[in-house]
Design an enzyme around this catalytic site. Structure first.
Site, mmCIF file in Angstrom:
data_model
loop_
_atom_site.group_PDB
_atom_site.id
_atom_site.type_symbol
_atom_site.label_atom_id
_atom_site.label_comp_id
_atom_site.label_asym_id
_atom_site.label_seq_id
_atom_site.Cartn_x
_atom_site.Cartn_y
_atom_site.Cartn_z
ATOM 1 N N LEU A 107 -0.261 5.953 5.261
ATOM 2 C CA LEU A 107 0.046 4.682 4.717
ATOM 3 C C LEU A 107 1.029 4.131 5.063
ATOM 4 C CD1 LEU A 107 -0.387 5.608 1.013
ATOM 5 C CD2 LEU A 107 -2.194 4.944 2.672
ATOM 6 N N ASP A 108 0.854 2.542 5.967
ATOM 7 C CA ASP A 108 1.252 2.149 6.573
ATOM 8 C C ASP A 108 2.579 1.493 5.726
ATOM 9 O OD1 ASP A 108 0.642 -0.537 4.874
ATOM 10 O OD2 ASP A 108 -0.983 -0.609 6.603
ATOM 11 N N ILE A 109 3.915 0.896 5.972
ATOM 12 C CA ILE A 109 4.865 0.247 5.254
ATOM 13 C C ILE A 109 5.155 -0.437 4.123
ATOM 14 C CG2 ILE A 109 5.340 -1.531 7.159
ATOM 15 C CD1 ILE A 109 8.714 0.246 6.447
ATOM 16 N N ASN A 110 3.847 -1.539 4.230
ATOM 17 C CA ASN A 110 3.551 -2.671 3.228
ATOM 18 C C ASN A 110 1.814 -1.631 2.666
ATOM 19 O OD1 ASN A 110 5.371 -4.134 4.533
ATOM 20 N ND2 ASN A 110 3.806 -4.659 5.567
#
Length: 290
Positions: A107-110
């Site tokens: 999952l991306d950082i945001n």
């Protein structure tokens, strides 16, 4: 019975079979003091090193397949280490002996929400393979008006820079004013695909939460930064998706000792979450033993 070296290393959680083959080809792996070659098979008593460091290996019969459901907060990255010192999703996971946790996808950082980890590298590798097409569900908060024509295009398919993509389902989930919530599903795991689909229609995504992977849902009682170990039934559901034989053993159980251990684990999760919420600046990594 001997097994292929890359299969044994992948099962121990050092990476996918393809990654292990690349390491072997690069001369990074040795067997009993000799540089390994592609195609090598090893026995249970072989001494294996990666980059000169001894690694612990177990046979398939000795490894218990474990799976964790982790509630990833925004701000954490899906790498084991970060040159910039940012917190990672591995910081608060429990320690394991003779294996390590492997993330099933990223999952991306945001993005927050459900992220699965397993002690079986082969299971992670198979689940991440594009041919599996495991359905993922996301809760999405958009900013601004979303025309019905845009929703129709997202359902029928749009062209992204890496090929065509679409949502299998889009369902309105309420909201206030120009902030609207949606639940969307898709069966791919391309980089930032959910965000890029909405952005293709010039729609801004202000929150993105993964709430389901296949039939595994993000537990409503699991706080951000917390983890829970999945029971054998759910582990075997994932193994079935991956075309693997069922697991017969579990670290969880109904006996009084297991109940006590689970209470201790729950307390550790609560402490880890409190540290995450109260830490000033960069959160300090905390590790727990299981």
């Amino acid at each position: 019975m001997s097994e292929k070296l890359q299969k044994v290393l992948a099962r121990a959680g050092h990476g996918s079979r393809r990654e292990m083959e690349a390491w072997i080809a690069a001369g990074r792996v040795s067997i009993d003091g000799e540089i390994a070659k592609l195609g090598d098979r090893i026995e249970a008593d072989a001494k294996v090193r990666i980059d000169g460091r001894a690694v612990s290996l177990k046979s398939a019969d000795d490894v218990i397949c474990r799976v964790l459901a982790y509630h990833k907060p925004e701000g954490e990255i899906c790498s084991r280490k970060d040159p910039e010192g940012r917190p990672t999703v591995f910081d608060r996971l429990p320690r394991t002996r003779d294996s390590r946790w492997v993330a099933v996808g990223r999952l991306d950082i945001n993005t927050s929400g459900l992220l699965l980890f397993t002690s079986d590298g082969e299971l992670a590798n198979r689940l991440m393979h594009p041919s599996n097409e495991v359905e993922r569900e996301y809760a999405v908060r958009t900013f601004g008006e979303v025309p019905e024509a845009a929703l129709q295009r997202l359902r029928s398919g749009v062209m992204l820079e890496d090929g065509p993509a679409q949502f299998d389902h889009i369902k309105a989930a309420g909201g206030e004013g120009i902030n609207q919530w949606w639940h969307v599903t898709l069966r791919e795991g391309r980089n930032r695909e959910v965000r890029r689909l909405w952005e293709s229609q010039e729609v801004q995504v202000s929150r993105l939460i993964r709430v389901r992977y296949g039939m595994i849902e993000l537990p409503k009682s699991l706080p951000r930064g917390g983890w829970v170990e999945l029971p054998l039934e759910q582990v075997n559901y994932l193994r079935q998706l991956a075309g693997m034989d069922p697991e017969t053993r579990s670290m969880l159980g109904a006996d009084k000792h297991s109940v006590a251990r689970n209470k201790v684990r729950s307390a550790k999760v609560r402490r880890a979450v409190r540290k995450h919420k109260t830490a000033a600046g960069k959160p300090k990594p905390t590790r727990q033993r299981s």
